[in-house]
Enzyme design. Structure first.
Site, PDB file in Angstrom:
ATOM      1  N   LYS A 279       0.842  -1.192   0.000  1.00  0.00           N
ATOM      2  CA  LYS A 279       0.000   0.000   0.000  1.00  0.00           C
ATOM      3  C   LYS A 279       0.879   1.245   0.000  1.00  0.00           C
ATOM      4  O   LYS A 279       2.006   1.200   0.491  1.00  0.00           O
ATOM      5  CB  LYS A 279      -0.852   0.027   1.281  1.00  0.00           C
ATOM      6  CG  LYS A 279      -2.012  -0.933   1.298  1.00  0.00           C
ATOM      7  CD  LYS A 279      -2.820  -0.763   2.582  1.00  0.00           C
ATOM      8  CE  LYS A 279      -3.972  -1.750   2.632  1.00  0.00           C
ATOM      9  NZ  LYS A 279      -5.006  -1.490   1.620  1.00  0.00           N
ATOM     10  N   ARG A 353     -10.608 -11.266   1.563  1.00  0.00           N
ATOM     11  CA  ARG A 353     -11.491 -12.238   0.912  1.00  0.00           C
ATOM     12  C   ARG A 353     -10.875 -13.635   0.903  1.00  0.00           C
ATOM     13  O   ARG A 353     -11.605 -14.628   0.810  1.00  0.00           O
ATOM     14  CB  ARG A 353     -11.808 -11.758  -0.511  1.00  0.00           C
ATOM     15  CG  ARG A 353     -10.568 -11.548  -1.346  1.00  0.00           C
ATOM     16  CD  ARG A 353     -10.820 -10.626  -2.522  1.00  0.00           C
ATOM     17  NE  ARG A 353     -10.915  -9.226  -2.123  1.00  0.00           N
ATOM     18  CZ  ARG A 353     -11.235  -8.234  -2.944  1.00  0.00           C
ATOM     19  NH1 ARG A 353     -11.495  -8.478  -4.221  1.00  0.00           N
ATOM     20  NH2 ARG A 353     -11.290  -6.998  -2.506  1.00  0.00           N
TER      21      ARG A 353
END
Ligand code: BES
Ligand code: MN
Ligand code: ZN
Length: 497
Positions: A279, A353
């Site tokens: 990130k 996920r």
């Protein structure tokens, strides 16, 4: 904090701070008049002088001199009586909680208007909302400040009603409100704590500690057991970190035979760097809260252990760090999940996920009546809904209705987003059963579409709380920082299922 419900009397006004909520359009109220007489007409004078009118959110703090039964008076605006709802009440109690802390008031009495409250506001709900608002509004998080001028938590709250019947009717609600708001505050502590403290090991220890305290069954599965369950996606995410992963399982069983069986799953990434798909640095510190789903599940389990709904509830918390170490998983890797389906990694930052896929797959084989997951899953949900509400995506009309209904009671906003079959195109992989990312369009819907592949035909609802875990500005009952969003909501849903 001690809470109590009572009726207005000279004795019940003996408190440090008296809060008097006032409707903008109902200045003639027996309770207002009673307090005004004690203060020799000062309140009505303030109203005449237009210093206070009762507009929503308005507040006026007074030091009572010479001191009466109470030392401080806080006037709170409730707005127009026709627009009144539970959350307006919760918010004004939240302001009261903030004022109690800033003025070091140990005891507070909250005097409801004598004026009949709208019908849908049962005494039970009113007692609950006032206690929640006050307890949540008086929350502060100064554990990591070394200064000696620490805040002091208020010790007692009394909710004052017009009639004994109402006060009695509010008792159970007030008790529930205290249980759930204490645990929401616990959730804030946990989610707001730094990543060097709240590691997967720390979460596992907290699960053990809370379970012992609340009489829940707990099981902490380490790497060998997670391997045995063939959770290849979860394990891949954990690989980049020196911190060991855990799959935590907590079980609540009612005394009588349960009506239904529910499984909750909470994302427990204790820090999300993005992994090899690192990130950007800006605001990365916020990713310490990527375990908010886990904190909500843990807090909710503790809440229902006291509220005791007639359901069997299992909480699963997959927890690890997402780090870019030399053993980290990579873009292009293909992972095999617990139910055998394979996933090609496009972005190692789409890690939530992956844990959820493995655990939802495993949980769906238990064939519960309902399967609910909660996760800080996508920044796309923030694009869609901002920092105002969570997205819910579901295969069950029944669960959607339950969440909508519960959110109206708890004041935590939810909004349904679609699971249209067309989203499948975004996750087609040339080499595996699916990809873990479909790029920018409809990111929250695509993420949920991936999850849907793992729940079989079990009625399932996914809550994406990425916009809700952190309060940026500070509101009436949600100070800046970890919000604890979801604890009231899940507890309310479970109470009604
Ligand atoms: N934990 C983040 C989502 C997030 C973002 C939560 C901002 C709270 C605030 C999640 O793991 C993530 O990084 N999602 C990616 C997915 C993308 C790579 C498909 C995202 O949303 O950017
Ligand atoms: Mn991520
Ligand atoms: Zn994440």
């Amino acid at each position: 904090m001690r809470v109590n419900c009572d009726v207005l009397s000279k004795k019940s006004l003996r408190t440090d701070m008296l809060c008097l909520p006032v409707f903008e359009d109902k200045h003639n109220d027996d309770h207002l008049d009673a307090v005004d007489r004690l203060l020799l007409g000062q309140i009505k004078q303030l109203i005449r002088d237009k210093q206070f009118s009762g507009k929503t959110g308005e507040q006026h703090f007074m030091i009572v001199f010479p001191k009466r039964e109470f030392r401080y008076l806080l006037l709170l605006g409730l707005g127009k009586s026709k627009d009144f709802d539970l959350d307006k009440l919760r918010k004004s109690a939240g302001i009261a909680g903030q004022k109690a802390v800033s003025n070091k008031a140990a005891s507070t009495a909250f005097l409801l208007p004598r004026q009949r409250l709208p019908k849908e506001l049962s005494a039970n709900n009113v007692g609950c909302a006032v206690v929640e608002g006050f307890n949540l509004g008086s929350y502060f998080f100064d554990k990591y400040k070394s200064g000696i001028d620490r805040h002091i938590k208020p010790k007692a709250l009394t909710v004052l009603f017009a009639e004994q019947k109402q006060a009695t009717g509010a008792k159970a609600g007030a008790r529930n409100g205290l249980i759930v708001s204490d645990l929401q505050n616990y959730c804030r502590d946990l989610a707001g704590s730094p990543g060097n403290v709240v590691t997967p090991t720390y979460l596992a220890n907290e699960a053990r500690r809370l379970s012992r305290r609340f009489g829940l069954r707990v099981q902490v599965m380490g790497r060998p057991q997670i391997e045995k369950l063939k959770m290849g996606a979860f394990l891949a995410v954990a690989k980049g970190s020196a911190e060991p992963p855990y799959l935590i399982r907590i079980d609540y069983k009612p005394k009588a035979k349960a009506r239904k069986r529910v499984v909750l799953v909470g994302k427990g990434i204790t820090f999300d760097t993005g992994g090899i798909t690192l990130k950007p640095g800006a605001d990365m510190q916020e990713m310490k809260q990527d375990m908010t789903g886990a904190a909500v599940v843990l807090s909710t389990m503790a809440a229902i252990s006291q509220i005791k709904p007639n359901l069997e509830v299992t909480g699963f918390i997959p927890t690890c760090e997402n780090m870019p170490g030399s053993r980290a998983y990579r873009p292009g890797d293909v992972l095999t999940t617990s139910i055998g389906k394979t996933i090609e990694i496009i972005s190692t930052d789409a890690e939530g996920r992956l844990l959820l896929a493995d655990v939802l797959g495993y949980a769906s084989k238990m064939k519960p009546d309902y399967l609910i997951d909660i996760a800080t899953l996508t920044s796309a949900v923030i694009v869609a809904l901002g920092y105002v509400g969570a997205a819910m995506l579901s295969t069950s009309e029944d669960l959607l209705t339950q969440f909508k209904k519960a959110s109206e009671i708890t004041g935590e906003r939810v909004w349904q987003m679609p699971l249209w079959p067309e989203y499948e195109h975004a996750i087609k992989s040339p080499i595996a059963d699916m990809k873990n990312s479909g790029g920018r369009p409809a990111g929250a819907c695509v993420a949920a579409t991936i999850l849907k592949h793992f729940v079989g035909d079990v009625p399932w609802l996914h809550l994406d709380i990425a916009g809700m875990d952190l309060e940026h500005r500070g509101t009436e009952y949600t100070p800046k920082g970890a919000s604890g969003y979801g604890v009231r909501l899940l507890t309310e849903v479970l109470r009604n299922l």
